[in-house]
Design a protein around this motif. Structure first.
Motif, PDB file in Angstrom:
ATOM      1  N   VAL A  21       0.864  -1.188   0.000  1.00 12.90           N
ATOM      2  CA  VAL A  21       0.000   0.000   0.000  1.00 12.90           C
ATOM      3  C   VAL A  21       0.896   1.232   0.000  1.00 12.90           C
ATOM      4  CG1 VAL A  21      -2.018  -1.025   1.131  1.00 12.90           C
ATOM      5  CG2 VAL A  21      -0.241  -0.026   2.509  1.00 12.90           C
ATOM      6  N   PRO A  22       0.521   2.255  -0.741  1.00 16.35           N
ATOM      7  CA  PRO A  22       1.348   3.464  -0.790  1.00 16.35           C
ATOM      8  C   PRO A  22       1.110   4.364   0.415  1.00 16.35           C
ATOM      9  CG  PRO A  22      -0.551   3.722  -2.213  1.00 16.35           C
ATOM     10  CD  PRO A  22      -0.607   2.318  -1.667  1.00 16.35           C
ATOM     11  N   LEU A  23       2.042   5.290   0.602  1.00 19.43           N
ATOM     12  CA  LEU A  23       1.850   6.325   1.603  1.00 19.43           C
ATOM     13  C   LEU A  23       0.765   7.275   1.111  1.00 19.43           C
ATOM     14  CD1 LEU A  23       5.559   7.216   2.457  1.00 19.43           C
ATOM     15  CD2 LEU A  23       4.002   5.767   3.768  1.00 19.43           C
ATOM     16  N   GLN A  24       0.098   7.945   2.034  1.00 19.67           N
ATOM     17  CA  GLN A  24      -0.923   8.911   1.657  1.00 19.67           C
ATOM     18  C   GLN A  24      -0.294  10.287   1.510  1.00 19.67           C
ATOM     19  OE1 GLN A  24      -4.208   8.834   4.395  1.00 19.67           O
ATOM     20  NE2 GLN A  24      -4.861   6.809   3.742  1.00 19.67           N
ATOM     21  N   ARG A  25      -0.708  10.995   0.499  1.00 19.92           N
ATOM     22  CA  ARG A  25      -0.223  12.353   0.267  1.00 19.92           C
ATOM     23  C   ARG A  25      -1.017  13.314   1.148  1.00 19.92           C
ATOM     24  NH1 ARG A  25       0.072  12.850  -5.479  1.00 19.92           N
ATOM     25  NH2 ARG A  25       2.082  11.877  -5.162  1.00 19.92           N
ATOM     26  N   GLU A  34      -8.038  15.026   8.870  1.00 22.64           N
ATOM     27  CA  GLU A  34      -7.589  14.248   7.710  1.00 22.64           C
ATOM     28  C   GLU A  34      -6.064  14.190   7.659  1.00 22.64           C
ATOM     29  OE1 GLU A  34     -11.058  14.909   4.345  1.00 22.64           O
ATOM     30  OE2 GLU A  34      -9.654  16.544   4.747  1.00 22.64           O
ATOM     31  N   LYS A  35      -5.413  15.319   7.944  1.00 26.66           N
ATOM     32  CA  LYS A  35      -3.949  15.355   7.957  1.00 26.66           C
ATOM     33  C   LYS A  35      -3.396  14.430   9.033  1.00 26.66           C
ATOM     34  CE  LYS A  35      -3.309  19.974   6.074  1.00 26.66           C
ATOM     35  NZ  LYS A  35      -2.841  21.344   6.310  1.00 26.66           N
ATOM     36  N   LYS A  36      -3.984  14.468  10.226  1.00 23.91           N
ATOM     37  CA  LYS A  36      -3.522  13.624  11.327  1.00 23.91           C
ATOM     38  C   LYS A  36      -3.714  12.146  10.980  1.00 23.91           C
ATOM     39  CE  LYS A  36      -1.726  13.158  15.338  1.00 23.91           C
ATOM     40  NZ  LYS A  36      -0.327  13.494  15.561  1.00 23.91           N
ATOM     41  N   ILE A  40      -0.676   9.336  10.663  1.00 27.12           N
ATOM     42  CA  ILE A  40      -0.668   8.067  11.390  1.00 27.12           C
ATOM     43  C   ILE A  40      -0.585   6.903  10.406  1.00 27.12           C
ATOM     44  CG2 ILE A  40      -2.067   6.541  12.860  1.00 27.12           C
ATOM     45  CD1 ILE A  40      -3.111   9.156  14.213  1.00 27.12           C
ATOM     46  N   TRP A  41      -1.358   6.959   9.324  1.00 27.24           N
ATOM     47  CA  TRP A  41      -1.314   5.924   8.288  1.00 27.24           C
ATOM     48  C   TRP A  41       0.113   5.774   7.758  1.00 27.24           C
ATOM     49  CZ3 TRP A  41      -4.157   2.156   6.160  1.00 27.24           C
ATOM     50  CH2 TRP A  41      -3.753   1.661   4.925  1.00 27.24           C
ATOM     51  N   ASN A  42       0.745   6.888   7.421  1.00 25.40           N
ATOM     52  CA  ASN A  42       2.100   6.853   6.866  1.00 25.40           C
ATOM     53  C   ASN A  42       3.104   6.278   7.863  1.00 25.40           C
ATOM     54  OD1 ASN A  42       1.124   7.906   4.495  1.00 25.40           O
ATOM     55  ND2 ASN A  42       1.770   9.994   4.928  1.00 25.40           N
ATOM     56  N   MET A  44       2.427   4.010  10.168  1.00 19.29           N
ATOM     57  CA  MET A  44       2.195   2.569  10.218  1.00 19.29           C
ATOM     58  C   MET A  44       2.775   1.875   8.990  1.00 19.29           C
ATOM     59  SD  MET A  44      -1.606   2.058  11.900  1.00 19.29           S
ATOM     60  CE  MET A  44      -2.472   2.879  10.566  1.00 19.29           C
ATOM     61  N   VAL A  45       2.546   2.434   7.812  1.00 24.17           N
ATOM     62  CA  VAL A  45       3.061   1.837   6.583  1.00 24.17           C
ATOM     63  C   VAL A  45       4.585   1.808   6.612  1.00 24.17           C
ATOM     64  CG1 VAL A  45       3.247   2.154   4.074  1.00 24.17           C
ATOM     65  CG2 VAL A  45       1.032   2.394   5.199  1.00 24.17           C
ATOM     66  N   THR A  46       5.211   2.889   7.043  1.00 21.88           N
ATOM     67  CA  THR A  46       6.665   2.952   7.114  1.00 21.88           C
ATOM     68  C   THR A  46       7.202   1.914   8.090  1.00 21.88           C
ATOM     69  OG1 THR A  46       6.634   5.299   6.554  1.00 21.88           O
ATOM     70  CG2 THR A  46       8.627   4.469   7.606  1.00 21.88           C
ATOM     71  N   TRP A  47       6.551   1.747   9.239  1.00 24.20           N
ATOM     72  CA  TRP A  47       7.000   0.771  10.227  1.00 24.20           C
ATOM     73  C   TRP A  47       6.912  -0.645   9.661  1.00 24.20           C
ATOM     74  CZ3 TRP A  47       5.614  -3.565  12.789  1.00 24.20           C
ATOM     75  CH2 TRP A  47       6.352  -3.909  13.919  1.00 24.20           C
ATOM     76  N   ILE A  48       5.810  -0.952   9.005  1.00 23.49           N
ATOM     77  CA  ILE A  48       5.637  -2.289   8.421  1.00 23.49           C
ATOM     78  C   ILE A  48       6.701  -2.551   7.360  1.00 23.49           C
ATOM     79  CG2 ILE A  48       4.102  -3.739   7.027  1.00 23.49           C
ATOM     80  CD1 ILE A  48       1.743  -2.299   8.492  1.00 23.49           C
ATOM     81  N   LYS A  49       6.953  -1.567   6.496  1.00 28.36           N
ATOM     82  CA  LYS A  49       7.983  -1.719   5.464  1.00 28.36           C
ATOM     83  C   LYS A  49       9.359  -1.922   6.087  1.00 28.36           C
ATOM     84  CE  LYS A  49       5.860   1.047   1.808  1.00 28.36           C
ATOM     85  NZ  LYS A  49       5.946   2.307   1.044  1.00 28.36           N
ATOM     86  N   ASP A  50       9.689  -1.114   7.094  1.00 31.08           N
ATOM     87  CA  ASP A  50      11.001  -1.186   7.741  1.00 31.08           C
ATOM     88  C   ASP A  50      11.239  -2.527   8.427  1.00 31.08           C
ATOM     89  OD1 ASP A  50      11.510   1.386   6.893  1.00 31.08           O
ATOM     90  OD2 ASP A  50      11.203   2.312   8.862  1.00 31.08           O
ATOM     91  N   HIS A  51      10.168  -3.184   8.841  1.00 28.58           N
ATOM     92  CA  HIS A  51      10.292  -4.454   9.550  1.00 28.58           C
ATOM     93  C   HIS A  51      10.002  -5.660   8.648  1.00 28.58           C
ATOM     94  CE1 HIS A  51      10.210  -1.618  12.886  1.00 28.58           C
ATOM     95  NE2 HIS A  51      10.854  -2.536  13.549  1.00 28.58           N
ATOM     96  N   GLY A  52       9.983  -5.439   7.339  1.00 29.02           N
ATOM     97  CA  GLY A  52       9.858  -6.541   6.391  1.00 29.02           C
ATOM     98  C   GLY A  52       8.496  -7.197   6.318  1.00 29.02           C
ATOM     99  N   GLY A  53       7.456  -6.483   6.697  1.00 21.46           N
ATOM    100  CA  GLY A  53       6.130  -7.085   6.710  1.00 21.46           C
ATOM    101  C   GLY A  53       5.261  -6.739   5.517  1.00 21.46           C
ATOM    102  N   MET A  54       5.825  -6.086   4.503  1.00 24.04           N
ATOM    103  CA  MET A  54       5.029  -5.677   3.346  1.00 24.04           C
ATOM    104  C   MET A  54       5.653  -6.195   2.071  1.00 24.04           C
ATOM    105  SD  MET A  54       3.754  -1.863   2.198  1.00 24.04           S
ATOM    106  CE  MET A  54       2.840  -1.650   3.699  1.00 24.04           C
ATOM    107  N   GLU A  55       4.781  -6.646   1.161  1.00 24.56           N
ATOM    108  CA  GLU A  55       5.252  -7.084  -0.144  1.00 24.56           C
ATOM    109  C   GLU A  55       5.890  -5.909  -0.880  1.00 24.56           C
ATOM    110  OE1 GLU A  55       1.717  -8.511  -2.042  1.00 24.56           O
ATOM    111  OE2 GLU A  55       1.753 -10.407  -0.959  1.00 24.56           O
TER     112      GLU A  55
END
Length: 58
Positions: A21-25, A34-36, A40-42, A44-55
């Motif tokens: 899933v991409p980061l939200q702009r 909406e910004k907050k 938060i979404w970004n 979470m996505v960054t943490w998952i990517k950094d820990h090898g949990g995302m395709e």
């Protein structure tokens, strides 16, 4: 007396990953909530990517 073991145990690695899933702009037109939510979404996505949990992105 048995010798003391020193070290650590590792937890098993998940074999499945969540789909990419991409980061939200964040834009000027967004409300504060909406910004907050996007921030938060970004995080979470960054943490998952950094820990090898995302395709990888196709």
């Amino acid at each position: 007396m048995e010798p003391q073991r020193v070290g650590f145990e590792s937890t098993p690695t998940r074999s499945s990953k969540v789909r990419y899933v991409p980061l939200q702009r964040i834009t000027k037109e967004m409300s504060a909530s909406e910004k907050k939510g996007a921030e938060i979404w970004n995080e979470m996505v960054t943490w998952i990517k950094d820990h090898g949990g995302m395709e990888d992105k196709d």
